[in-house]
Design an enzyme around this catalytic site. Structure first.
Site, PDB file in Angstrom:
ATOM      1  CB  SER A 185      -0.919   0.004   1.227  1.00  0.00           C
ATOM      2  OG  SER A 185      -0.168  -0.051   2.426  1.00  0.00           O
ATOM      3  CG  HIS A 213      -3.870  -1.014  -1.225  1.00  0.00           C
ATOM      4  ND1 HIS A 213      -4.179   0.327  -1.213  1.00  0.00           N
ATOM      5  CD2 HIS A 213      -3.764  -1.398   0.078  1.00  0.00           C
ATOM      6  CE1 HIS A 213      -4.248   0.748   0.046  1.00  0.00           C
ATOM      7  NE2 HIS A 213      -4.003  -0.286   0.843  1.00  0.00           N
ATOM      8  CE  LYS A 244      -7.497   0.377   1.498  1.00  0.00           C
ATOM      9  NZ  LYS A 244      -7.869  -0.109   2.838  1.00  0.00           N
TER      10      LYS A 244
END
Length: 397
Positions: A185, A213, A244
């Site tokens: 990340s 991610h 996300k």
């Protein structure tokens, strides 16, 4: 008389106040608008390059509508844990969709991504078992290992020789679980999954990949790291978050049905937490539909990301090993990183500093993150201003 020892200890923590006094404090910036490519801070429009909304769906009207409709039907809260009264039909439907998305038999949703790793990592391995962790794994994985009775062994970041040495230290007959981020990340690099799978087969270990991610970014239609490498069947557990790419809040773990059944009855952060609210569930489900039906969204994300990375490299920035929409701009000095972030905010650019303990002291960086909704013009404006500030701070020539 009460001594107030606890309060006295807390009162000695002066680091934020000192940074504030120097005009360098970079955290808890108040945003007065939705999370788009442009946000409003102190009444001023600012280009956002510090968000994890990789697909740009956090303010998509279709997600908003789905969330509103869910609230109308189910209310604002389930008022209990999944284990007891907090399982709705929409939770079950989302879990089936998630399992299909990542190619596993079953899945279960948690209220946050942090709770997924905390609950799964702590529950799966016990006494005489081993957890093998990348040194740059997310804090939630590390904290989960601290709650586990298993022995945790860390290996050097993405270093498969180091992982093999750790595997050789394990009892051959013990359960061994390798846990790694798919996309890291802070530095934006990808786990070397093919080599990891080979070692897992050699040493009879299992693999869990944190795709927080990676979902919406890697793989066919954004299906994640294992799909990206064509190794879905070789990865035992796939974790993901909804905060996300999916523009919501929560997380999930997907695996074979026996493992999910075990976790549903043993992961404490699932059993003892209230379940995902209906609005969040509906938003995630709609985000998955959009991701699968609009491949051009992911393609544009990669186009602007590759463009930005090359522009930074051409101007002399150190972008490390980044391969994804997360682009680290190494500063290697905390005070300079704080200075740069605050100067850039004055220039109308929002980026975030990453300092210890999130990264080692000598790897302090500015995190520049792209969204599918960024334009090339916005990227050019940001890079020009970042270049100017980095030059002023004597970080680049």
């Amino acid at each position: 008389m009460k001594s107030n020892k606890l309060r006295n200890r807390c009162s000695q923590f002066k680091a934020p106040q000192e940074l504030e006094r120097q005009g360098l404090y970079p955290y808890y910036k108040v945003i007065e608008s939705e999370q788009g490519t442009v946000v409003k801070i102190n009444g001023k429009d600012v280009l956002m390059f510090g968000s994890n909304s990789y697909l740009g769906l956090s303010n998509d009207p279709r997600l908003k509508e789905a969330a509103c409709e869910a609230v109308k039907k189910y209310g604002t809260s389930c008022s209990g844990s999944r284990f007891l009264n907090g399982t709705l039909d929409m939770h079950v439907a989302l879990e089936k969709k998630l399992a299909q998305l990542v190619g596993k038999e079953a899945a279960v949703c948690f209220s946050t991504g942090f709770q997924v790793n905390l609950g799964v990592v702590s529950a799966l391995c016990g006494h005489n078992d081993y957890l093998l962790l990348d040194r740059l794994d997310h804090a939630s994985i590390i904290d989960g290992s601290r709650l586990s009775y298993a022995k945790a062994l860390k290996y050097s970041h993405n270093d498969m020789s180091s992982l093999e040495l750790r595997l050789q230290q394990c009892e051959p007959s013990a359960i061994k679980l390798i846990v790694a981020d798919g996309v890291f990340s802070m530095e934006g690099d990808i786990a070397p999954l093919p080599e990891m799978v080979a070692l897992a087969e050699k040493y009879d270990a299992d693999i869990m990949i944190d795709d927080a991610h990676a979902l919406g970014v890697l793989g066919h239609q954004g299906r994640g790291t294992a799909n990206h490498f064509g190794l879905t069947d070789k990865v035992d557990l796939i974790m993901g978050t909804f905060s996300k790419s999916f523009g919501s809040l929560g997380g999930f773990i997907a695996a074979d049905s026996d493992t999910i059944n075990f976790l549903k009855h043993n992961a404490r952060s699932l059993i003892f937490s209230a379940s995902m609210p209906p609005a969040n569930v509906a938003a995630v489900s709609k985000a998955i539909d959009i991701m699968l039906s609009e491949p051009e969204r992911i393609q544009h994300l990669w186009d602007v990301s590759n463009y930005a990375r090359q522009q930074f490299k051409d101007r002399g920035f150190d972008t490390g090993r980044s391969e994804t929409p997360i682009i680290p701009l190494f500063v290697r000095n905390s005070e300079k990183a704080f200075y740069v972030c605050n100067r850039l905010l004055d220039e109308g650019i929002f980026v975030t500093p990453v300092v210890a303990p999130a990264v080692p002291d000598n790897d302090v960086l500015i995190r520049f993150a792209l969204m599918a909704t960024h334009t090339f013009g916005q990227v050019d404006e940001a890079i020009d201003k970042i270049t100017k500030v980095f030059q002023q701070a004597e970080i680049i020539g």
